[in-house]
Scaffold this motif. Structure first.
Motif, PDB file in Angstrom:
ATOM      1  N   PHE A   1      23.910  33.436  24.331  1.00 32.07           N
ATOM      2  CA  PHE A   1      22.646  32.759  24.669  1.00 32.07           C
ATOM      3  C   PHE A   1      22.833  31.267  24.940  1.00 32.07           C
ATOM      4  O   PHE A   1      21.864  30.532  25.007  1.00 32.07           O
ATOM      5  CB  PHE A   1      21.644  32.971  23.528  1.00 32.07           C
ATOM      6  N   ASP A   2      24.083  30.841  25.111  1.00 32.08           N
ATOM      7  CA  ASP A   2      24.390  29.449  25.453  1.00 32.08           C
ATOM      8  C   ASP A   2      24.933  29.432  26.878  1.00 32.08           C
ATOM      9  O   ASP A   2      26.076  29.828  27.123  1.00 32.08           O
ATOM     10  CB  ASP A   2      25.419  28.886  24.472  1.00 32.08           C
ATOM     11  N   VAL A   3      24.125  28.981  27.809  1.00 32.53           N
ATOM     12  CA  VAL A   3      24.491  29.053  29.221  1.00 32.53           C
ATOM     13  C   VAL A   3      25.724  28.214  29.532  1.00 32.53           C
ATOM     14  O   VAL A   3      26.411  28.454  30.538  1.00 32.53           O
ATOM     15  CB  VAL A   3      23.299  28.607  30.102  1.00 32.53           C
ATOM     16  N   THR A   4      26.064  27.248  28.689  1.00 30.72           N
ATOM     17  CA  THR A   4      27.221  26.399  28.945  1.00 30.72           C
ATOM     18  C   THR A   4      28.515  26.994  28.414  1.00 30.72           C
ATOM     19  O   THR A   4      29.592  26.432  28.632  1.00 30.72           O
ATOM     20  CB  THR A   4      27.023  25.007  28.306  1.00 30.72           C
ATOM     21  N   ASP A   5      28.435  28.118  27.716  1.00 31.67           N
ATOM     22  CA  ASP A   5      29.624  28.706  27.105  1.00 31.67           C
ATOM     23  C   ASP A   5      30.339  29.636  28.079  1.00 31.67           C
ATOM     24  O   ASP A   5      29.721  30.489  28.715  1.00 31.67           O
ATOM     25  CB  ASP A   5      29.229  29.479  25.840  1.00 31.67           C
ATOM     26  N   VAL A   6      31.648  29.475  28.188  1.00 36.44           N
ATOM     27  CA  VAL A   6      32.475  30.339  29.042  1.00 36.44           C
ATOM     28  C   VAL A   6      32.789  31.617  28.269  1.00 36.44           C
ATOM     29  O   VAL A   6      33.040  31.570  27.064  1.00 36.44           O
ATOM     30  CB  VAL A   6      33.777  29.616  29.438  1.00 36.44           C
ATOM     31  N   PRO A   7      32.780  32.777  28.911  1.00 33.05           N
ATOM     32  CA  PRO A   7      33.006  34.038  28.192  1.00 33.05           C
ATOM     33  C   PRO A   7      34.294  34.039  27.380  1.00 33.05           C
ATOM     34  O   PRO A   7      35.338  33.546  27.842  1.00 33.05           O
ATOM     35  CB  PRO A   7      33.059  35.082  29.307  1.00 33.05           C
ATOM     36  N   TYR A   8      34.210  34.597  26.192  1.00 35.97           N
ATOM     37  CA  TYR A   8      35.408  34.802  25.371  1.00 35.97           C
ATOM     38  C   TYR A   8      36.306  35.836  26.050  1.00 35.97           C
ATOM     39  O   TYR A   8      37.520  35.675  26.147  1.00 35.97           O
ATOM     40  CB  TYR A   8      34.987  35.256  23.965  1.00 35.97           C
ATOM     41  N   VAL A   9      35.718  36.928  26.493  1.00 38.82           N
ATOM     42  CA  VAL A   9      36.417  37.910  27.331  1.00 38.82           C
ATOM     43  C   VAL A   9      35.504  38.209  28.517  1.00 38.82           C
ATOM     44  O   VAL A   9      34.417  38.751  28.345  1.00 38.82           O
ATOM     45  CB  VAL A   9      36.724  39.216  26.567  1.00 38.82           C
TER      46      VAL A   9
END
Length: 656
Positions: A526-534
């Protein structure tokens, strides 16, 4: 009383925005492996800005809906480029509509648009596929007179049930190598085809390519069937008399003076050849809308790479798209009939639609365990929102649910398969235990230590804990390189009855660290600035492919690496890379849902709330910001937006 309900609606919408804002605000903290105790004024400022942005989107959507909707119009620009685009669409609108006015034409569009992916990459997968192949191979060999290692009396074993640990107390006395860890029907399908491929060709590559081809075709069909329902609304038809009595007017009605497909509905109001009922109904989508919807599905790497990815989540997601479209048809026939002046309150559901809903339900149940809860929730909501069609819901939702669950119960009761370990649903609890054992071990009460000792090795848990992934806490992985945190080899059913009590004591003793463990594992969704972990892109280029399927991995030289490099590069561009992340679309779905609450679209919400349950699945998933858990929301967002827009137009007609 109305004031109270208005306040409650806005409170619900604000809470959704507040959750999004909180996740955005704490993102920098958990990316730095910090604690909620480090929350600063800077984080508060991020949260306030995010909350204002999300609430502003909800307010904007609500106002647009109440005042009339006239978007998407990507050609509003008055510049030269905008004028050329408007001119192009004006000239080619009939051709664009004609090329996309049937399911089979849309299937062709998707196959052609995605074909480069299948032809040049052949397949995409991870370790789970080879676990399924190993399960089936062990089962087949055992059943055909070639005994496999199972239990040797010392507890020293090396089966697939140890790679993805299934407690030994769940194992039957007689050897069986099939589990429901990765869904038994998929294990039989994937494992059986790969086993046959190896028997015939000496390698699994051909079988895997065939499986990806089948999923590729299924994906094209699902997206095309749903696109046809949303763009062309073929379910709006005349009855024999030409009126809108027992059924609804046709979207392809071509009476003199009526507009062609895709043209505005306004001219119909004064057309004497069009009935009042038909004038109240929406028309097929414009060329612009068709281009936008198709572009979102044809150009997004998340969608494209998922068409050939054998990781169970894509199969569920494409079946969900099909399911979503069928639900829209059933909802729309009632909603549009109500909008029509002489329309009925309820319209019969065609048999083919019921069959489509039942089959898509079964595919969802076969591909993801959590589909059980999605279908059950939809069944309850559908009965509440549209109880006159209870037979439809019973045949298409209830019977498949009972049949599938009954099959699983029978297979596990007869020891034909081994049921999944309940530890799989305790990811958050394990993460909290592991983080507290690692960062605040002194707080753990002695009583809790004694209760948890037969289940979890706290010292190993402290070493294995990783904020974004609970698999290490579940002792997943090959035997030679993993720490044994979860004691699956020796734990008993009686030991597991004390798990929740021990966990509660540990959490109570260190609540701040427990909150950290929860947020660190789910904020990224739910954090649009976060890059996917996988990311979804991972499955097209990883070591498993090259090590286990050399033909697929080496096909076309370095092309696979080049495509992955381009897609990953796009994904890591700030802002421009957001559409390549699953959380971007997840957030938009939640914002649209909040707007529907504000607008009191309860019937639409009855068919959209399962998507909220999917968000709950994300929160409890074993890893943070894992793209594959968000695929259903990514795939259906374009259709959700069109549903929202169409409901807005229906609301305006009622007001007028």
């Amino acid at each position: 009383m109305n004031t109270v309900w208005n306040v409650l609606r806005w409170i619900l919408a604000a809470l959704a925005c507040l959750w999004l804002a909180l996740c955005t605000a704490v993102g920098p903290i958990y990316r730095a492996d910090g604690s909620i105790a480090d929350f600063s004024w800077g984080n508060a400022a991020i949260g306030i800005v995010a909350f204002a942005a999300y609430l502003g989107l909800v307010v904007g959507l609500a106002r647009l809906s109440r005042g009339g909707w006239n978007i998407p119009k990507v050609v509003r620009s008055k510049g030269a480029a905008g004028g050329k685009l408007r001119g192009f669409l004006a000239r080619h609108e009939p051709a664009i509509v004609h090329a996309t006015d049937r399911t089979w034409k849309l299937v062709a569009v998707f196959i052609i648009g995605w074909l480069w992916c299948y032809v040049t990459l052949l397949s995409a997968f991870g370790a789970d596929l080879f676990s399924q192949i190993r399960e089936f191979t062990s089962f087949w060999e055992q059943a055909h007179g070639n005994p496999q290692t199972y239990l040797d009396g010392t507890g020293v074993v090396n089966t697939i049930m140890d790679v993805y640990p299934t407690a030994h107390y769940l194992w039957p006395a007689d050897p069986t190598f099939l589990t429901n860890q990765h869904n038994i029907l998929l294990t039989l399908l994937y494992g059986g085809v790969a086993f046959a491929s190896r028997s015939l060709t000496g390698a699994v590559d051909a079988g895997i390519i065939l499986l990806s081809g089948l999923q590729f075709a299924f994906a094209a069909f699902c997206c095309a069937a749903t696109a046809n329902r949303f763009l062309n609304m073929p379910f709006l038809r005349h009855d024999a008399s030409g009126s809108a009595g027992a059924s609804l007017p046709s979207a392809r009605h071509t009476a003199a003076g009526s507009p062609r497909q895709g043209e505005p509905t306004e001219p119909m109001k004064n057309n004497p050849n069009i009935s009042t009922a038909e004038a109240a109904l929406p028309r097929p989508a414009s060329a612009t809308t068709r281009i936008v919807v198709l572009a979102l599905l044809l150009l997004n790497p998340i969608v494209v790479t998922s068409t050939i990815a054998l990781t169970k989540s894509p199969l569920f997601a494409f079946a969900f798209v099909w399911w979503f479209g069928v639900l829209y048809e059933i909802h729309a026939t009632k909603a549009f009939a109500g909008a029509a002046a002489d329309g009925p309150d309820a319209v019969p559901v065609p048999a083919r639609t019921v069959v489509a809903l039942a089959v898509s339900t079964l595919v969802m149940l076969a591909s993801a365990k959590y589909a059980l809860y999605i279908v059950a929730l939809q069944l309850v909501l559908a009965l509440l929102a549209d109880r006159r069609r209870w037979r439809t819901w019973a045949v298409a939702l209830l019977i498949p649910l009972i049949a599938f669950q009954g099959m699983l119960t029978a297979l596990t009761a007869t020891n034909t398969i081994i049921n999944g370990d309940g530890i799989e649903s305790k990811g958050i609890q394990l993460q909290q235990i592991g983080r507290i054992a690692q960062r605040d071990p002194g707080s753990i009460p002695q009583g809790a230590r004694e209760e948890i000792a037969p289940i979890v090795d706290l010292d190993a848990a402290a070493q294995a804990y990783f904020p974004q992934d609970a698999d290490r806490m579940k002792s997943s992985g090959s035997a030679e390189d993993k720490l044994i945190a979860y004691k699956w080899q020796t734990v008993t059913a009686d030991d597991m009855t004390r798990f929740n009590d021990a966990w509660m004591q540990i959490v109570k003793a260190s609540p701040v660290v427990a909150i950290d463990a929860l947020l660190a594992e789910c904020y990224g969704y739910f954090d649009v600035t976060d890059v996917p972990y996988v990311s979804a892109i991972y499955y097209m280029d990883n070591g498993v492919i090259k090590a286990n399927a050399p033909f697929i991995g080496g096909w076309l030289g370095g092309w696979r690496d080049a495509v992955a490099w381009v897609f990953n590069g796009w994904s890591h561009i700030p802002v421009l890379g957001w559409p390549v992340h699953g959380n971007f679309w997840t957030i938009l779905v939640l914002v649209v849902g909040a707007a529907e609450v504000v607008l009191r679209r309860w019937r639409a919400l009855a068919f959209h709330l399962p998507m909220l349950l999917l968000m709950g699945v994300m929160i409890t998933a074993p890893a943070n910001n894992f793209d594959r858990h968000m695929l259903p929301l990514v795939f259906v967002f374009a259709f959700l937006a069109l549903w929202f827009r169409r409901d807005a137009k229906t609301d305006m007609r009622r007001l007028c």
